[in-house]
Every structure is written in structure tokens, then in C-alpha cells.
Design an enzyme around this catalytic site. Structure first.
Site, mmCIF file in Angstrom:
data_model
loop_
_atom_site.group_PDB
_atom_site.id
_atom_site.type_symbol
_atom_site.label_atom_id
_atom_site.label_comp_id
_atom_site.label_asym_id
_atom_site.label_seq_id
_atom_site.Cartn_x
_atom_site.Cartn_y
_atom_site.Cartn_z
ATOM 1 N N GLY A 115 0.839 -1.187 0.000
ATOM 2 C CA GLY A 115 0.000 0.000 0.000
ATOM 3 C C GLY A 115 0.874 1.236 0.000
ATOM 4 N N LYS A 116 0.312 2.360 -0.389
ATOM 5 C CA LYS A 116 1.037 3.631 -0.352
ATOM 6 C C LYS A 116 0.030 4.763 -0.464
ATOM 7 C CE LYS A 116 5.491 4.746 -0.159
ATOM 8 N NZ LYS A 116 6.478 4.014 0.655
ATOM 9 N N GLY A 117 0.349 5.885 0.146
ATOM 10 C CA GLY A 117 -0.562 7.013 0.076
ATOM 11 C C GLY A 117 0.125 8.307 0.448
ATOM 12 N N ASP A 156 6.707 8.199 5.807
ATOM 13 C CA ASP A 156 7.358 8.285 4.498
ATOM 14 C C ASP A 156 7.879 9.714 4.370
ATOM 15 O OD1 ASP A 156 7.710 8.245 1.454
ATOM 16 O OD2 ASP A 156 6.946 6.227 1.809
#
Length: 426
Positions: A115-117, A156
């Protein structure tokens, strides 16, 4: 040292993270007998959520920011990946990075998917109170699609332990119970793991040391240049420095410093500790950031941002080994040239996987409500990194392929096996 040649890349354009991820998937698939339907499925995310995140500024005005959360694949476990606050966050970037997280978790054999956002914002333009309100509202906007058994964000670019604490608190308040496992990378006082912040850089150092030994270098004779002396680059540099390597050059966003006899990496404060310290360091020669990538060194560690080794500068890279500390620092065009020249590239999905690995440890600690010591975290991290290194090395030797292809073969075979075992719901 590797010598520059007149090899011409077949394209000169920078590529998106999504383009790179799909190209790397296709290369790995060519080495394996995987059903075409599985490959087609893995080219696309399970879901991408786009949200509006309103923020009341300190002066009473309102702004609305755009946020994303890409969930790529959960066949092996909950989605896992960072949240970044950066003005260049985009949907395609989040999808591409979520794909990398799937491979990274699989190459480390962790029970997670990718996942990433993030939010399209420059956090430097906001006060601390505004960042807190933005983070808490983002947590609320994503609340229905995240959770400790579904999707677990982490820090991040532009975020860190404090943002994760605010995010966890906002989620917990809405759920009516403290839920530390909803995010990782928190401060230890609220369920975070010791060693989490240093883990990505530490893993880069561990993998670089293994590569140095694999190619029969004496680490005490090895020269290293590190682009990006932030959390990842500084900890990688110090790990190698402590083991005898000569770290001759490091950089931050403002510039680079160089000492052919080796820098004291403990004396040079990283960008997070003191912004501007690297470029303002008085005990070494100044150097342009771009020139650092072209130094005649044994090991180059690009640990800043993506797309820094490109078609435009790849023929000037003189290092024998490149260990990717950042996500996607080498474009596909540059990667092909390095392969042709015999430069060994240790890919990001292996080298910097210490972050997600210690995030997994943190998740376990939160579930079991039992904290590990720093010594245990570091011991377990080294054990897992060496297991992953050995799995990739075996593929390099068996298939006579690049380290990147080998890492993707390991990851893709595990993900594909899981898809085939679970099957496709009608």
C-alpha cells in the site's frame, strides 16, 4: 572501478514509479512460468482511494488538499506502506510505490501486501498545529479503508513518528479504543518499536556489506559515496564506517562534501538532525550533488529520491556496485546501461526493506502488547535481511541474472504462488 562507455540508452525521459514498477514486473515474469492472468492482475491495484482533506489554517482561512491511498495486493496479508506529505504526490506515484511495497514485503517473506498514500502538500508551508490537524483529518477520511488487519500505514517523505502518533490517536478516538497496530513508525512511548527510524538505513548497510564481501572486496579498502545524508543515507554510511569502509562523500539537498581519506560520519550530522550541516561542514571539500554520483568509488548509495541515475548521467557513473537506498533511484533506461557495463545494482526492494521489516516487528509487538529491546530488534533485522539476501543470491547464481531480476523473481514467485493457492473468486 567500472569504466564509462559510449552505450546509448534507448530513451531519455524520466519515468513514473508506476511505469518502472510495471516494467520490472514484466522482466521478472519473463523468468517464471506464471499464469498470464496473475501477471495481468498484478499490473493493477486492488483499489485507489482519492479524498479531499480540508484544513483550517491558523489565520482562520480554509484550504482543501487532495489525498490518496493505493492498495495494490493483499493476497499474502494486510496492505502495508507509507504515507507521504509532498507536493508531487500523485495517484500514479502511489500506485507504483504500492506495487514496490508488495514486492518488498514478499522478498522479505513478510505476511503483508503493498500500500502507499499521501497528501499533495508541502509540510514546510504549514505550522506544526496545521500539520497535526491535516494528519488527523486525513486519518478520518481514510478510516473506513485502514485498520490493523486490513491496511497499516507508516511514515514516508514529509512524515515521521509524530504524524503516526496523531494518526493513530485520531483513528483510536473514532474506534473508541486505543489501536496502536493501525500504523507503524510511532514513537516507542505509544507502541512504536525501538530501532524503527534507523532500520531502512541499517538494512542498506547490511546489504551493502554482504555485496562487498560477495565480490571479494576487503571492506577496509572500500570507498563509498552516499547521496542523501538523511535518515537512510546517514545510518547506512555510519553502519559501513563502523565496519571499516571509507565513506568519502555524502550530500544533502543543499550540496555535497568530499574527503578522499574518508569522512567521520559521526561528526557530520545528518539532514534530519541539523538541516544544512552537510553542505556547511568545514572539514571537507565541497562538491555538487550531481558530481557525487560520478565519483570514482567502489560503492555508490543513492539514498535521497527517485530517478537520480538516468539516461543523462548513467555513462558517468564510475562505481562498481550501486546499492539503492531510495525507492526507484535508477530509471529502467539507466538500469539497462549499468547491466551492460557490468555494474552490479542491488535493488531498493531488498536493500531498504529494513523499514517494513521492523514495521512488521512493531505490528507484532502491538498485537502481543509486548515490547522488544533494541538489541533484539537489531538482531532480528539482521537475521531477516541475511535470509532475504541468501534467497536473492541463490536466484542470481541459478539464473545468471541481475540482482534486481533475482529479487523480483523471489517476490513474484511468492505472490503468484499465493494467488494460485487462493484462486480467483467467481
Amino acid at each position: 572501478m567500472a569504466t564509462a562507455t559510449d552505450t546509448k540508452p534507448d530513451d531519455t525521459d524520466e519515468e513514473t514509479a508506476l511505469e518502472t514498477a510495471r516494467r520490472q514486473l514484466a522482466r521478472a515474469a519473463a523468468h517464471l512460468d506464471v499464469d498470464d492472468g496473475v501477471i495481468e492482475r498484478l499490473e493493477h491495484p486492488d483499489r485507489v482511494q482519492r479524498v479531499s482533506v480540508p484544513l483550517e489554517r491558523d489565520d482562520g482561512s480554509w484550504e482543501v488538499y487532495t489525498g490518496y491511498r493505493a492498495q495494490h495486493d493483499s493476497v499474502r496479508g494486510p496492505f502495508k506502506g507509507g504515507l507521504r506529505f509532498h507536493p508531487e504526490v500523485s495517484e500514479d506515484e502511489c500506485i507504483g510505490l504500492s506495487m514496490w511495497m508488495t514486492w518488498k514485503c514478499a522478498v522479505m517473506d513478510l505476511p503483508f501486501g503493498g500500500g502507499k498514500g499521501g497528501i499533495v502538500v508541502d509540510p514546510k508551508d504549514l505550522s506544526e498545529d496545521e500539520v497535526e490537524r491535516l494528519t488527523r483529518r486525513f486519518a478520518e477520511e481514510l478510516r473506513d479503508s485502514i485498520g490493523p488487519n486490513h491496511d497499516i500505514p507508516a511514515p514516508d517523505m514529509g512524515t515521521g513518528p509524530q504524524e503516526m502518533a496523531w494518526f493513530m490517536d485520531a483513528y483510536s478516538m473514532q474506534e473508541g479504543e486505543t489501536t496502536p497496530g493501525v500504523v507503524t513508525g510511532k514513537p516507542p512511548v505509544v507502541g512504536g518499536s525501538y530501532g524503527r527510524e534507523k532500520a531502512p538505513g541499517r538494512s542498506v548497510g547490511i546489504v551493502a556489506k554482504e555485496a562487498i564481501e560477495y565480490y571479494d572486496y576487503d571492506i577496509e579498502d572500500v570507498t563509498v559515496a552516499v547521496q542523501g545524508f538523511g535518515s537512510v543515507g546517514a545510518n547506512a554510511a555510519r553502519y559501513l564506517d563502523d565496519r571499516g569502509a571509507d565513506v568519502v562523500a555524502v550530500s544533502d539537498v543543499d550540496g555535497a562534501i568530499y574527503d578522499p581519506d574518508g569522512l567521520d560520519t559521526r561528526d557530520v550530522q545528518d539532514h534530519d538532525e541539523r538541516p544544512g550541516m552537510v553542505s556547511g561542514y568545514e572539514h571537507a571539500d565541497s562538491l555538487d550533488n550531481a558530481d557525487l554520483l560520478e565519483l570514482d568509488v567502489d560503492v555508490l548509495i543513492p539514498a535521497a529520491v527517485g530517478n537520480v541515475i538516468t539516461a543523462d548521467n548513467v555513462n558517468d557513473v564510475k562505481a562498481d556496485i550501486v546499492v539503492e537506498g531510495a525507492n526507484g533511484p535508477t530509471t529502467s533506461a539507466a538500469d539497462r546501461v549499468l547491466e551492460e557495463r557490468g555494474v552490479e545494482v542491488i535493488p531498493d526492494i531488498l536493500a531498504n526493506a529494513g523499514g517494513v521489516t521492523v514495521s512488521y516487528f512493531e505490528w507484532l509487538q502491538d498485537i502481543n502488547r509486548r515490547k522488544w529491546s533494541l538489541e533484539r530488534v537489531n538482531e532480528e533485522l539482521e537475521t531477516e535481511m541475511l535470509k532475504a539476501w541468501d534467497a536473492v543470491r541463490e536466484e542470481v547464481e541459478a539464473r545468471d541474472c541481475t540482482w534486481r531480476d533475482a529479487a523480483y523473481v523471489v517476490a513474484l514467485s511468492r505472490v503468484a504462488d499465493a494467488h494460485e493457492a487462493r484462486g480467483l473468486w467467481p
